[in-house]
Design a protein around this motif. Structure first.
Motif, PDB file in Angstrom:
ATOM      1  N   CYS A  15       0.837  -1.200   0.000  1.00  0.00           N
ATOM      2  CA  CYS A  15       0.000   0.000   0.000  1.00  0.00           C
ATOM      3  C   CYS A  15       0.870   1.248   0.000  1.00  0.00           C
ATOM      4  CB  CYS A  15      -0.941  -0.023   1.193  1.00  0.00           C
ATOM      5  SG  CYS A  15      -2.158  -1.353   1.111  1.00  0.00           S
ATOM      6  N   LEU A  35      -5.485   2.477   3.255  1.00  0.00           N
ATOM      7  CA  LEU A  35      -6.079   3.403   2.289  1.00  0.00           C
ATOM      8  C   LEU A  35      -5.343   4.731   2.309  1.00  0.00           C
ATOM      9  CD1 LEU A  35      -8.474   4.209   0.358  1.00  0.00           C
ATOM     10  CD2 LEU A  35      -9.634   5.020   2.434  1.00  0.00           C
ATOM     11  N   ALA A  77     -11.841   6.769  -0.457  1.00  0.00           N
ATOM     12  CA  ALA A  77     -12.539   5.539  -0.853  1.00  0.00           C
ATOM     13  C   ALA A  77     -13.344   5.755  -2.125  1.00  0.00           C
ATOM     14  CB  ALA A  77     -13.448   5.059   0.277  1.00  0.00           C
ATOM     15  N   ILE A  97     -13.953  -0.278   3.553  1.00  0.00           N
ATOM     16  CA  ILE A  97     -12.833   0.173   4.373  1.00  0.00           C
ATOM     17  C   ILE A  97     -13.065  -0.285   5.812  1.00  0.00           C
ATOM     18  CG2 ILE A  97     -11.452   2.132   5.140  1.00  0.00           C
ATOM     19  CD1 ILE A  97     -11.476   1.640   2.082  1.00  0.00           C
TER      20      ILE A  97
END
Length: 361
Positions: free
Chosen positions: A180, A205, A226, A244
């Motif tokens: 990520c 995220l 998102a 999420i």
């Protein structure tokens, strides 16, 4: 290879859920408690738990479980996992050691920790499902880097095609945390084109877009990021969802055409008179809760066909993972004979949670 299933099943078995995640035996070190060894962990273990919770004994063979193990896999642990009565595939390699990890908690709250693998990783790949009912699962779960996810899904679909299985399964993908980073965004979008649900946690995220939520969470920013991911990964309104998992903040479901819904965590933190946030006393260890969420979510998605409603199943599944170190205990209610986990009925907990949601509306 040992495939455990009831021979006298009244009809052909159809698997509802199978994970390609790991089963790991952890050694856990605490700041002020004794070290615990051979604690079952790994994304495959907890995701399978989450799905199994919602498929009681009469339906439990619909949950597929593959474990790759070495010569050192403890027999009592195997017997306990077999007692879940899933369609259980145990692949033992006497020349290998079981995948093992070392988890070190750096504070009493378990918020800060270090983890590393101490043996080679024995991963589960699509080829391990060849010739088993698990290959025809309705939903697959995987934890992978984006390039790894693309390869795994292609191999899985090709193997299903070769086996005469041409209907497409639903695929739930959670990213490997180390992947990520902003430089991987393009690869993430390419992989998302092959899945139905993409589920990073809120920290993952944020890191993907160069933000840090470790010291504090901006929920509005989480929503915006998102939505950006949804629009880039599920283009032209293609059906799918970004889910999420945001720990004590609950979960956020974003989907086309205009769905953006927060689902609260099952166990709510409280505010101390000093202003500090106090975790719920039932929360013992958050390890595996996110994986369990996705296993429960998978079953919820099949039960409800609704991306948001499925999050209630995921939330309840996560709650059972939080209540102890390692996996919850399966038992029977002494009065009703019904299946319970940690002494609690899963469906009753789901009803309680859904009632709580209705009260807030």
């Amino acid at each position: 290879m040992d495939l455990v299933a009831e021979a006298d099943a009244p009809q052909p078995l159809r698997i509802k859920f199978a994970s390609l995640g790991l089963v790991v035996l952890d050694e856990i070190h605490f700041p002020s408690k004794a070290t615990q060894k051979d604690v079952v962990g790994g994304s495959g273990s907890y995701a399978t738990l989450g799905a199994r919770l919602f498929q009681p004994a009469s339906k439990s063979l619909c949950i597929g479980w593959t474990i790759r193990a070495g010569s050192d896999f403890p027999s009592p642990i195997r017997s306990n996992l077999e007692s879940w009565n899933t369609t259980f595939q145990f692949i033992e390699d006497p020349s290998q050691m079981t995948t093992r990890g070392c988890l070190e908690y750096l504070d009493e709250s378990h918020d800060s920790k270090r983890f590393n693998y101490v043996t080679p990783i024995l991963g589960v790949r699509p080829e391990h499902l060849r010739g088993t009912p698990l290959l025809d699962s309705s939903i697959f779960h995987l934890l992978a880097e984006p390039e790894e996810a693309i390869t795994t899904i292609r191999d899985l679909l090709e193997l299903r095609h070769q086996s005469g299985i041409d209907h497409r399964p639903l695929i739930i993908w959670e990213p490997r945390p180390s992947s990520c980073v902003p430089s991987n965004l393009k690869s993430f979008y390419q992989a998302m084109a092959m899945v139905d649900v993409f589920s990073p946690n809120h920290i993952e995220l944020g890191v993907c877009f160069g933000h840090s939520f470790i010291k504090g969470v901006d929920l509005d920013l989480v929503e915006r990021l998102a939505t950006t991911m949804l629009e880039s990964g599920f283009q032209d309104g293609r059906e799918g969802a970004i889910v999420i998992r945001a720990a004590e903040h609950g979960s956020l479901v974003v989907a086309h055409p205009s769905t953006q819904t927060w689902c609260p965590a099952f166990y709510q933190s409280s505010k101390h008179d000093s202003g500090l946030t106090v975790p719920h006393p039932k929360i013992i260890d958050p390890t595996g809760a996110g994986n369990a969420f996705l296993g429960g979510y998978a079953i919820g998605l099949q039960e409800t066909s609704d991306f948001v409603q499925a999050a209630s199943y995921g939330t309840v599944a996560a709650s059972f993972a939080l209540e102890q170190i390692g996996l919850p205990v399966l038992g029977k209610d002494p009065c009703s004979g019904e299946e319970v986990w940690n002494g609690c009925g899963v469906i009753q907990r789901l009803k309680d949670y859904e009632s709580r949601l209705k009260e807030k509306k």
